[in-house]
Design an enzyme around this catalytic site. Structure first.
Site, PDB file in Angstrom:
ATOM      1  N   HIS A 129       0.839  -1.196   0.000  1.00 47.92           N
ATOM      2  CA  HIS A 129       0.000   0.000   0.000  1.00 47.92           C
ATOM      3  C   HIS A 129       0.871   1.242   0.000  1.00 47.92           C
ATOM      4  CE1 HIS A 129       0.686   0.878   4.296  1.00 47.92           C
ATOM      5  NE2 HIS A 129       0.523  -0.417   4.527  1.00 47.92           N
ATOM      6  N   CYS A 141       3.430  -4.484   6.527  1.00 48.78           N
ATOM      7  CA  CYS A 141       3.194  -4.387   5.083  1.00 48.78           C
ATOM      8  C   CYS A 141       4.434  -3.857   4.376  1.00 48.78           C
ATOM      9  CB  CYS A 141       2.029  -3.433   4.818  1.00 48.78           C
ATOM     10  SG  CYS A 141       0.461  -3.993   5.515  1.00 48.78           S
TER      11      CYS A 141
END
Length: 166
Positions: A129, A141
């Site tokens: 992201h 992430c």
């Protein structure tokens, strides 16, 4: 290991994909083999890109297989819950992340198959992201500058391998 040109390979320099290096941020807990829920680590392994979500009110679909993020879209991070580490809808009583955020971090979300079976405590929501700013770590992430993420979302095929090594 033989790499396909479409593989996404995390290196010290960034994410190598299709002959480019994209600077990125990883989890505050570093890269770990023994990933656990809440440790902030990016898990070692060969992961697959198994989905993509995008904010249709902010940008066009980057790929035909991308799904819009709608109000009420959530991701379960409740270890032990039957829907752990999966897309769920509000109202949802167990612990979860909101996918439709006020900030732009989840305007595009590439979903990995990390802990796809939802093994309790093994970690959830390992996405690619947008990053907050250069050098700012994630909760596990892999995060990118917006232009790089948009480029990646337009070029990565469904099922591409994300290779993370220590």
């Amino acid at each position: 290991m033989i790499h396909s040109p479409a593989d996404l390979v995390l290196t010290r320099r960034g994410l190598r994909v299709l002959g480019r290096y994209l600077p990125c941020s990883i989890g505050r807990g570093g890269i770990r083999r023994d990933k656990r829920e809440g440790d902030g680590a990016t898990p070692v392994g060969e992961h697959r890109i198994t989905g993509m979500f995008y904010r249709p009110d902010r940008l066009a679909a980057p790929q035909p297989w991308a799904e819009p993020i709608l109000p009420g879209d959530l991701w379960s991070d409740a270890s032990g819950d039957p829907a752990y580490n999966s897309h769920v809808r509000a109202p949802y009583p167990a612990s979860h992340e909101v996918l439709r955020r006020a900030d732009p971090l989840y305007d595009i979300v590439l979903v990995t198959d990390w802990n796809e079976g939802g093994s309790p405590g093994a970690g959830s929501a390992i996405f690619l992201h947008q990053r907050r700013r250069p050098g700012y770590p994630t909760e596990g992430c892999v995060a990118f500058a917006r232009p790089d993420l948009i480029w990646l979302a337009h070029h990565v095929p469904y099922g591409a391998r994300l290779i993370v090594r220590r």
